[in-house]
Structures are given as structure tokens and as C-alpha cells.
Scaffold this active site. Structure first.
Site: not given
Ligand code: F6P
Length: 548
Positions: A208, A214, A268-269, A354, A385, A513
Site C-alpha cells: 500500500k 521487508e 491494508g488488512r 491489528e 491433537h 519498526k
Molecule cells: O506493519 C503493519 C502494516 O502497516 C499493516 O497494516 C500493513 O498491512 C502492512 O504493514 C504492509 O504495509 P504495506 O502494504 O504498506 O507494505
């Protein structure tokens, strides 16, 4: 803005009082005196059936819970979300995942502008592109068909696509394989890149913000791997981006023509219905992706139009509040009895935790009551289990949602009947339990000595009275999956309204972060000792030493 503290409302006080008189009542006794209980506490909507009769409730409980929802102005809050008000107050944004699947295409305005044309435009672009990849019209640099689709994203830019692709695996095109790289751990990248061929690989960089460390690090590694094999020109044929941030996408080196846009009004979620769902559309075909949107739309309509008494997300949300805030049960499990739904609990962890794991209310004050519970789960029967020992006999009760399709995509022998027998047995066992007396009688029948019986009878007993909901579908398909996920989205929304938290920000992920960014140069040896605690400093030194 809702200023009243929920635990000071009339309905809350009444629920506290009701709880005192009610908490000891046994569900099995409630079933015994009311032959209509299962019917009364169940809802059938479209392809979904919810049985919530195995809860510690009676008519009055439901009435008070729904009154609480009313006192929190839920009806108007729902309307506010659907009409595009800026209900994400801390970030001053509307919350419009419902617009992404607004199949009626009715206008929805943000700052005076109808957002539906831009949503439809991106959907059309997704259709064109996903068809082109599936039918081999959009090919790689060397002319080969793109059959390995790799989604690079994390959190909401990963979990929805992973969950939905797995849930709909049976609908994948025969020659397409989907991969997901999310973790910054180099293993995530290496393991995928080891399996695929650059000539047949399409990378989808999903972010987003397009600033997530990452995702960008993984994307750079994959880009280098591709360029090393096929040259710089190949990027245009093997990389697309899904983002709200055109500038950053360009900066990364992806042509905005190869970008699928979405907008700040999509969290995002809550984004799997947007361009973030591109890998789903490629895997299962755009028609199936649209069926998923239709299922979600049906649930949106149900949520918007149905009185609270029959409104599935509202009922589930208020039951969750009953346990969390009155019984003090702060854990909750979702157990799908379907292998294809194995990632649903993982997806719901982000959606729920979240969204509602918050300690500040909308009015800026600290909350004085519990908010979002710890959610966990896994696919049945596997989890029977692993952690079901605790579910049955742990001192703290864990309310459960069971999800079960009546028909499996793989009707092999009697597998599915055994699966169904198990999910139904779990619900019944949790509700009924086994008294110490019953356990003793069983031990006696098995020929145990009086001494053994006296010792073992409590180990063998189950207190029961443990609540569960059972959600039944005929089959898990794109439509029913859309319904299921939208149901949980709205459930989380309702709980956020009652707890008066902003379910659409996520400031809680920021501090870690920030600190990681300050530790990184220390690990790399370009900065030293920037005021950490003694534990962190010695761990940095230890790991540096081990890495030498
Ligand atoms: O670290 C949390 C977050 O901001 C989430 O809310 C989001 O889904 C995820 O990181 C990834 O963010 P992006 O889509 O901006 O890479």
C-alpha cells in the site's frame, strides 16, 4: 464522535447485573428446558448458516447485548462507514473496502467525488491483465508463458492473498503456481527463487505504502535475480506493482503502466478486494474473483439492511463482547474444519488484532475495559491433537467459532463424514462436558479400583459449558469465501464501535519498526551504542560476534 464511555452506558450496567445472575447457568440445562433453542439462536442467510445456540445466553442476554449495540449508536456508525464518512478518525480517512465490492455500483462519495468509476477502472485493468497472463497473451521477456506468480508483500498485502489463494486452490488454472514472499528472512526469498525459473515468473510487488522495508528489500533481491538472468529490459515484462503510491513505485523502477492502483480509503488488512487481490484473480480467474466480491457484497447488504436480531456480524460481535468484557475471557479461537481454509485464522489475526488491539479510545482517553482479544486457531481436526487439551480443560474458557462446509472439494471415501462428525462432536463436548460423577461411573465400568477411580475421576472430567458458534456452508467457493471474510470484517467493525476504538489505524506497529532502524546500523558496524538498555546492547554484541 462517540464520547460516552461504553462501560458507563445503561445497557452495560444491565449486562453486568445480568451476568451476576447468569454466569452459573449451564447451557445443557437451557437446552433441556427449551426445545426451540437451536432454532431460536440460529440465522440462515443466503449460503450461510450460523448456529449460535451453544452460547451462554438466553433471550434477555441477546436483548441486552443488542441494546448495548444500539446505545453505542451502531446503526448510524454502519451508515457512516457505507457512505464514506471519515470514520478512521486518527488518520482522517474514510473506510471503504465495501466500495471495492459494491456490485450495485451505486455512487459512493469521498470529498464530493464518486469513487466507483476509479474502482471499476482498476477492476477492468485487473481483468484484462489477469486474463492476458492466464491465456498467455502477456508473456515474459523470452516469449514464455508466465506460470509462476510470486506475490511480494507483507501483512495486509500478503495475508489476504495467501489465505484466499489457498482457500480457492481447487479453482487454480492447471498450469499456474502461486508463491508468496513476505518475511524479510532471506530464507523466504531463497526458498521461492530456488523453485522457479525467471523466464516464466511474474513478480507482483504488493505494498500500500511502497515503503515497507521487508517488501522493498525482498523486491530488490528478486529484481536483481531476474536482471542477472534476463537483463534490465526484462523488468517491464516480469514486474508489476500494487500500491497507492505511484511516486515510490516509479522510484523503484516499475513503470506506472504496470501498476494497479488502490487508495487511502482501503486499509491494508481490508485490501484483498482491491488490486491487492491480483494474484487471486490470476490464479482462479477474474470471474471467480468477481464471485468473491459478490459474496462479500451479499454480506455487506445483509449487514447494512438486517435488523440486529438477525444480523450475523452484529450477533457474533456482541457475543464476543459478552465473553470478553463480562466473563473476562480475552482469548478466542477460530477453527475451520477445511484444509483449504487453514490460513483463515492467520488472516483473522491481523484483521482482528491489528484493528481492535487498542488502549486508547476515540476520545483520546485510555479505555477502562478490555478491547480486542487474542485470536488464534488452525484447521480441524489437526488442532484437536495440539491445543484442544487446553480448550477442553484449561482453567480459562476460550470461545470458539467453528467453520464447516457440508461438502468437500475432495470427497474421498468417508473422510468428510469423519471430519464433520468431529466438528459437531467438539461443539457438543465443549457444551455438555462430563461431570466428575459421570467420569467415575465410566471408570467403574472399565473395572478400575475404588482408589484409582477416586484419583482419576477429576482428570477424566470436563466442566463443559464452553461456548462455540458453528458456521456452516454447503461448499467453500469464491462466493462463500467472500461472505465469510466480509462477515468477519463487519464483526470486527461492530466490536470497534462498541469499544469506541479506531479499528482502522495501527500505530502499535510503529515503535518496533523505528527501533529496528536504529539497531540496523549497529549490527552493520556503522554506528555504536545508541542508548539501548543493557540487555539489547549485549544481544547486539553477541550476535555481531557470532556473525564474524
Ligand atoms: O506493519 C503493519 C502494516 O502497516 C499493516 O497494516 C500493513 O498491512 C502492512 O504493514 C504492509 O504495509 P504495506 O502494504 O504498506 O507494505
Amino acid at each position: 464522535m462517540f464520547e460516552k464511555t461504553v462501560n458507563k452506558t445503561k445497557a452495560w450496567k444491565k449486562l453486568e447485573h445480568h451476568y451476576k445472575h447468569f454466569r452459573k447457568l449451564q447451557m445443557k440445562d437451557l437446552f433441556a428446558v427449551d426445545p426451540d433453542r437451536a432454532k431460536k439462536f440460529s440465522v440462515n442467510f443466503d449460503a450461510m448458516y450460523l448456529d449460535y445456540s451453544k452460547n451462554r445466553i438466553n433471550d434477555r442476554t441477546m436483548k441486552l447485548l443488542l441494546n448495548l449495540a444500539r446505545e453505542c449508536d451502531l446503526e448510524n456508525k454502519i451508515k457512516a462507514m457505507f457512505k464514506g464518512d471519515k470514520i478512521n478518525v486518527t488518520e482522517k480517512r474514510p473506510v471503504l473496502h465495501i466500495a471495492l465490492r459494491n456490485r450495485a455500483n451505486t455512487p459512493i462519495y469521498v470529498d464530493g467525488k464518486n469513487v466507483m468509476p476509479q474502482i471499476n477502472e482498476v477492476l477492468a485493468k485487473m481483468k484484462k491483465f489477469s486474463d492476458a497472463v492466464r491465456f498467455g497473451e502477456f508473456r515474459g521477456q523470452t516469449g514464455k508463458k508466465l506460470t509462476n506468480i510470486v506475490n511480494i508483500g507483507i501483512g495486509g498485502s500478503d495475508l489476504g492473498p495467501v489465505m484466499a489463494c489457498e482457500a480457492l486452490r481447487k479453482y487454480w488454472a492447471k498450469d499456474i503456481n502461486c508463491y508468496f514472499i513476505s518475511n524479510i528472512d532471506g530464507t523466504a526469498c531463497a526458498e521461492v527463487l530456488n523453485k522457479i525459473d525467471p523466464e516464466t515468473t511474474l513478480f507482483i510487488v504488493a505494498s500500500k505504502t511502497f515503503t515497507t522495508i521487508e517488501t522493498l528489500t525482498n523486491a530488490r533481491t528478486c529484481r536483481k535475480w531476474l536482471v542477472d538472468a534476463l537483463g534490465e529490459h526484462a523488468v517491464a515484462k516480469h514486474f508489476v506493482a500494487l500500491s497507492t503510491n505511484t511516486k515510490e513505485v516509479e522510484k523503484f523502477g516499475i513503470n506506472p503502466e504496470n501498476m494497479f492502483e488502490f487508495w487511502d480509503f482501503v486499509g491494508g488488512r481490508y485490501s484483498m478486494w482491491s488490486a491487492i487481490g491480483l494474484i487471486i484473480a490470476i490464479a482462479v480467474g477474474f470471474e471467480n474473483f468477481e464471485r468473491m466480491l459478490e459474496g462479500a457484497y451479499a454480506m455487506d447488504q445483509h449487514f447494512y439492511n438486517t435488523d440486529f436480531e438477525h444480523n450475523i456480524p452484529v450477533i457474533l460481535a456482541m457475543l464476543g463482547i459478552w465473553y470478553n468484557n463480562f466473563f473476562g475471557l480475552h482469548r478466542y479461537a477460530v477453527i475451520p474444519y477445511d484444509q483449504y481454509l487453514q490460513y483463515v485464522p492467520m488472516y483473522l489475526q491481523q484483521l482482528d488484532m491489528e484493528s481492535n488491539g487498542k488502549f486508547v479510545a476515540m476520545n483520546g482517553e485510555y479505555v477502562k475495559y478490555a478491547t480486542g482479544p487474542v485470536l488464534f486457531g488452525g484447521a480441524g481436526t489437526n488442532v484437536q491433537h495440539s491445543f484442544f487439551q487446553l480448550i477442553h480443560q484449561g482453567p480459562e474458557v476460550v470461545p470458539i467459532d467453528f467453520v464447516i462446509p457440508a461438502i468437500s472439494h475432495n470427497e474421498v471415501g468417508e473422510h468428510h463424514e469423519i471430519l464433520v462428525a468431529n466438528v459437531l462432536a467438539q461443539g457438543e463436548a465443549l457444551m455438555r462436558g462430563k461431570t466428575v460423577k459421570e467420569a467415575a461411573a465410566e471408570l467403574k465400568k472399565a473395572g478400575k479400583s475404588r482408589e484409582e477411580i477416586n484419583y482419576l475421576k477429576r482428570f477424566k472430567s470436563f466442566e463443559g459449558n464452553r461456548p462455540s458458534n458453528t458456521i456452516v456452508f454447503k461448499k467453500i467457493d469464491p462466493y462463500t469465501l467472500g461472505m465469510l471474510i466480509a462477515m468477519y470484517e463487519h464483526k470486527v467493525f461492530v466490536q470497534g464501535v462498541v469499544w469506541n476504538v479506531d479499528s482502522f489505524d495501527q500505530y502499535g506497529v510503529e515503535l518496533g519498526k523505528q527501533m529496528a532502524l536504529s539497531i540496523l546500523p549497529e549490527l552493520q558496524g556503522t554506528a555504536y551504542g545508541i542508548g539501548h538498555d543493557a540487555s539489547t546492547t549485549s544481544l547486539i554484541e553477541l550476535i555481531k560476534k557470532l556473525r564474524k
